[in-house]
Every structure is written in structure tokens, then in C-alpha cells.
Motif scaffolding. Sequence first.
Motif, mmCIF file in Angstrom:
data_model
loop_
_atom_site.group_PDB
_atom_site.id
_atom_site.type_symbol
_atom_site.label_atom_id
_atom_site.label_comp_id
_atom_site.label_asym_id
_atom_site.label_seq_id
_atom_site.Cartn_x
_atom_site.Cartn_y
_atom_site.Cartn_z
ATOM 1 N N HIS A 235 0.850 -1.194 0.000
ATOM 2 C CA HIS A 235 0.000 0.000 0.000
ATOM 3 C C HIS A 235 0.885 1.243 0.000
ATOM 4 C CE1 HIS A 235 -3.980 -1.909 0.805
ATOM 5 N NE2 HIS A 235 -3.180 -2.885 1.186
ATOM 6 N N ASP A 236 1.660 1.389 1.070
ATOM 7 C CA ASP A 236 2.496 2.590 1.241
ATOM 8 C C ASP A 236 3.931 2.362 0.767
ATOM 9 O OD1 ASP A 236 0.416 4.154 2.881
ATOM 10 O OD2 ASP A 236 0.593 2.235 3.930
ATOM 11 N N PHE A 237 4.328 1.105 0.720
ATOM 12 C CA PHE A 237 5.626 0.755 0.128
ATOM 13 C C PHE A 237 5.470 -0.611 -0.511
ATOM 14 C CE2 PHE A 237 5.744 -1.089 4.342
ATOM 15 C CZ PHE A 237 6.512 -2.249 4.250
ATOM 16 N N ASP A 238 6.350 -0.929 -1.464
ATOM 17 C CA ASP A 238 6.157 -2.175 -2.203
ATOM 18 C C ASP A 238 7.494 -2.754 -2.630
ATOM 19 O OD1 ASP A 238 4.714 -4.237 -3.260
ATOM 20 O OD2 ASP A 238 3.471 -2.971 -4.561
ATOM 21 N N PHE A 239 7.489 -4.020 -2.991
ATOM 22 C CA PHE A 239 8.683 -4.651 -3.542
ATOM 23 C C PHE A 239 8.265 -5.557 -4.687
ATOM 24 C CE2 PHE A 239 7.148 -7.486 -0.221
ATOM 25 C CZ PHE A 239 7.241 -8.750 -0.795
ATOM 26 N N VAL A 244 16.461 -12.474 -11.632
ATOM 27 C CA VAL A 244 16.898 -13.446 -10.620
ATOM 28 C C VAL A 244 17.673 -12.770 -9.497
ATOM 29 C CG1 VAL A 244 18.211 -15.581 -10.232
ATOM 30 C CG2 VAL A 244 17.080 -15.187 -12.429
ATOM 31 N N ASP A 245 18.487 -11.771 -9.870
ATOM 32 C CA ASP A 245 19.474 -11.241 -8.930
ATOM 33 C C ASP A 245 19.122 -9.881 -8.350
ATOM 34 O OD1 ASP A 245 21.100 -13.476 -9.255
ATOM 35 O OD2 ASP A 245 21.923 -12.647 -11.118
ATOM 36 N N SER A 246 17.966 -9.344 -8.706
ATOM 37 C CA SER A 246 17.657 -8.019 -8.178
ATOM 38 C C SER A 246 16.171 -7.863 -7.871
ATOM 39 C CB SER A 246 18.124 -6.941 -9.156
ATOM 40 O OG SER A 246 17.469 -7.103 -10.385
ATOM 41 N N TRP A 247 15.881 -6.845 -7.099
ATOM 42 C CA TRP A 247 14.493 -6.549 -6.749
ATOM 43 C C TRP A 247 14.350 -5.036 -6.637
ATOM 44 C CZ3 TRP A 247 12.887 -4.636 -1.708
ATOM 45 C CH2 TRP A 247 13.938 -4.468 -0.807
ATOM 46 N N ARG A 248 13.111 -4.581 -6.727
ATOM 47 C CA ARG A 248 12.858 -3.152 -6.719
ATOM 48 C C ARG A 248 12.044 -2.796 -5.476
ATOM 49 N NH1 ARG A 248 13.408 0.082 -10.990
ATOM 50 N NH2 ARG A 248 13.580 -1.719 -12.364
ATOM 51 N N TYR A 249 12.515 -1.787 -4.749
ATOM 52 C CA TYR A 249 11.768 -1.222 -3.622
ATOM 53 C C TYR A 249 11.161 0.083 -4.099
ATOM 54 C CZ TYR A 249 10.723 1.284 0.684
ATOM 55 O OH TYR A 249 10.084 1.995 1.668
ATOM 56 N N ASN A 271 10.990 -9.015 4.303
ATOM 57 C CA ASN A 271 11.776 -8.481 5.421
ATOM 58 C C ASN A 271 12.669 -7.336 4.960
ATOM 59 O OD1 ASN A 271 10.680 -10.493 7.050
ATOM 60 N ND2 ASN A 271 12.330 -11.925 6.593
ATOM 61 N N ALA A 272 13.287 -7.520 3.788
ATOM 62 C CA ALA A 272 14.179 -6.488 3.256
ATOM 63 C C ALA A 272 13.404 -5.201 2.981
ATOM 64 C CB ALA A 272 14.850 -6.990 1.974
ATOM 65 N N ALA A 273 12.201 -5.335 2.448
ATOM 66 C CA ALA A 273 11.382 -4.149 2.152
ATOM 67 C C ALA A 273 11.024 -3.407 3.444
ATOM 68 C CB ALA A 273 10.130 -4.554 1.385
ATOM 69 N N CYS A 274 10.708 -4.156 4.503
ATOM 70 C CA CYS A 274 10.434 -3.525 5.811
ATOM 71 C C CYS A 274 11.660 -2.757 6.301
ATOM 72 C CB CYS A 274 10.058 -4.578 6.853
ATOM 73 S SG CYS A 274 8.401 -5.241 6.667
ATOM 74 N N ALA A 275 12.834 -3.386 6.168
ATOM 75 C CA ALA A 275 14.072 -2.753 6.626
ATOM 76 C C ALA A 275 14.338 -1.471 5.841
ATOM 77 C CB ALA A 275 15.251 -3.727 6.490
ATOM 78 N N VAL A 276 14.176 -1.535 4.519
ATOM 79 C CA VAL A 276 14.434 -0.354 3.692
ATOM 80 C C VAL A 276 13.420 0.746 4.018
ATOM 81 C CG1 VAL A 276 14.549 0.550 1.331
ATOM 82 C CG2 VAL A 276 15.531 -1.695 1.858
ATOM 83 N N CYS A 277 12.169 0.364 4.251
ATOM 84 C CA CYS A 277 11.141 1.340 4.611
ATOM 85 C C CYS A 277 11.521 2.055 5.919
ATOM 86 C CB CYS A 277 9.786 0.657 4.734
ATOM 87 S SG CYS A 277 8.438 1.802 5.052
#
Length: 437
Positions: A235-239, A244-249, A271-277
Motif C-alpha cells: 500500500h504505502d511501500f512495495d517490492f 533473478v538477482d535483483s528486486w525493486r523497492y 523483510n528487506a522491504a520492511c528494513a528499507v522502509c
Amino acid sequence: MHHSKSTKNLAKWLSYIESLHPKSIAMGLDRVKQMIDRLKLHPKFTIITVAGTNGKGSTCAMLEQIYTDAGYQVGCYTSPHLLRYNERVRINKQEVSDDALCAAFAAVDAARGEAASTDASVDANSEIIALTYFEVGTLAAMWHFIQTGVDVAILEIGLGGRLDAVNAFEPDCSIVTSVDLDHQEFLGNTRESIGFEKAGVYRPYVPAICGDPNPPLSLVSFAHEVKANFKRVHHDFDFTLDGVDSWRYSAGEVAYLLPTPALKGAYQLNNAACAVCAVESLQSQLPVTAANIASAMHQVSLAGRFQTVSTSPHVILDVAHNPHAARALAANLNASRTPQGQTIAVFAMLADKDMQGVVQAVKDEIDLWYIAGIDNVRGAAAEELAAIVSEIDPHAKFKTFSNANIAYQQACIDVGENDKILVFGSFYTVASVMQTF
């Protein structure tokens, strides 16, 4: 009597604080808050509190890595430990020394009032404050972080949130990674009751991050009631996975393309998205660059989270001990499956966990069960677990062993060239096998 305590080594301190636990203890944070006042634990540094059924440890590890990479002094307090108590208290990813822990325990113990006669700072008439093992540990960790002068402390909630000792401190940002069923005897039997307990870490006007894609209403309404700055995944942040080797926040105007975390498994992106947020929400206090976040993703590691500890034979350790974590484990096993080769599971659990739910979640990914007992009052007997496995999967092949080490030794003898050994079911199960490495 009291002056001799200063000579205690860490093992003696730990058995002492285990013995302190009063049986009829009053729940609530009043005792811890009294202790905070006595010890003058009024930190000036940034505090991030991390709660959740699963994913707390991984999220803490990611935050710890990001801020350490960015050059800050980073305190991190987590639980439980696998091999040494020192794992619970870290500064810049280094475990704190025995001496430092003993000094912290001594400070906390003196402030409880036991040592009133020898410590002038405590009024001799003040009452002795009863504390649990976890409460002493939390106060000691914070005392040490204040002594050291960290820039940021990442604090993992031990149980629930609302009444957890960590929640006696005021966070600058709070995260709830996931809400699922575990510890029902303390937190209630529904996601709604558990959500309410976890939401207790949220504070007015402070970033309140929720990594659960489908959070209970109790958590959302509590966040709104206290006027927390609520940020919810999808909703307020997404991933999104990007190859294979990357993801977008992404969150509003902010977007990062980041390497896939070194911690393996689909759930780790959450978990990574929560940390970056969290990092983004604290940028004005603790600036961090995109490069810091990216390099942290490459480096982050955490024992016992789908961790490969040997390639010949292929051995994976996972502390999954509830159905939610077991479903994530099953997905990881499925994704790493090879056409030939079997999976041998060295499996032991605590009896107060949802054993049926865990077995149900992973049964399709396991070819041979090596079921063991745990040498702990809460441990389930191997026979009890075996009965559950064969009830849920009548075709399951299993053997029983008195403990996980013996089960693991046998698995190492029986394992074929393309097979893998999975050790899971509890922190105890993983810890006992880790000791053999």
C-alpha cells in the motif's frame, strides 16, 4: 555476599538470572520502567523496534548490516541465541564480550535493590524489583548500548509486543514483520488477538511499518487510533522481483533497484522491504545512501535461516517452528529442488508448538524423516512427533532417534551424493546440530 558477585563469570551470571524468575510474576511493564528510572536508561540514540511472528531476526540483521555499512555505531539486541548468549548483544555486528555482559548484569542487579547495602545509589529502603531472565537481558543490553554510545539500536521483541520488555523503551520507528499463530498461550488464539499484542509497539506520530500483506484489523485500527505514521506493505511501500538477482523497492517518489538479499528465500524480500522502509523513514536522523543499502543486501547473513552449512553433504539449517515459517521453508525447498536426490529431514520440535501445522506445511518436500526428541522440558518425544507425521502422511518414511545429534550423524551416513539434509523444527534442533560443526 554481594561483593563476590563481581567475580562471577558469564555462565554464573546466566544461571543466576535464570534463577531470579519469580513464579507469580506480575505481567506488565511497570517493573521494567522502574528499573529504567533507577538505571537512568534514557537513551539519546535512535531506536528501531522489530516485532512479528516470523522474520524479526532477518529484518534486524538487514538493518544492522545497512547501518554498519553506512558507518554508524550500531547496537543490535536479538533473541534467542543458538550457541552463545553473546549472540544476543552485538555492536557493529560483533558479539559483545563476556566481561562487558557481566558488567551490564552487575549494574542491573545492583539497581534491582539486592545490593542496596553496598550501593549508595540505591535507597536502602527501596523495594527489591523482581525481574525475568528476558527483562534483565533487555535492561543489560540497553545499559551497554548507552555506555558504548551507539548511534542506533535495533531491538527485537522477544514475545508479542505490548507487554514485552523491549516495548518499555520509546522507539523512533517500529516494525511488525508478520502476524501469524504462535505463542497462543500468551497472545491468544486468533490473528486478531495476536495482531493487537504486536501493534502495541506502534507509537503516536512515529513510523509504524507493517510487513504483513493481510494484517488483522486489530493491528490496523490500533495504528490509526494512536495516530501512528502507518506504512503498510503493498500500500504505502512495495517490492517486486526484478529478474533473478535483483528486486525493486518503491514508496511514493522513492525507488531503489537492489541486489537480492544474501539471505535466501522469497519471504526475505518482505523483510528487506520492511528494513528499507524503516531506513527511509529515518533518513533525516540517520542518512544512508542507496549504495549502503545495496552492499548490505549482498552481505547480510543470519545463522539458521535456510542456511547452507555444508555442500558435501548438502546440509541446510532452518529454525522454522510454526506453520507460517514452515510454509516459507517448503517454498525454499521446492525452489532449490534437484531432479534426482532426496531430502532427509532431521526434525525435532517443542511440544507447545503447532506440530501438525508444521508437518502439514513441509510434508511434500521431505522424502525421509529422521525424527528426534529434544532434551528440554518442553520438547516433544520423538514417538509423539512420529505419530503426527504418519497420521498426516501415512506413506511417510521415518526413523526415530533420542536426540537431533544422533539423528544427524545417521543422516550423514545415509545421505546420497545428490541428497540434502535439512535440520529444522526449533532453535534447539538447529543449535544442537550446529555444535557438531
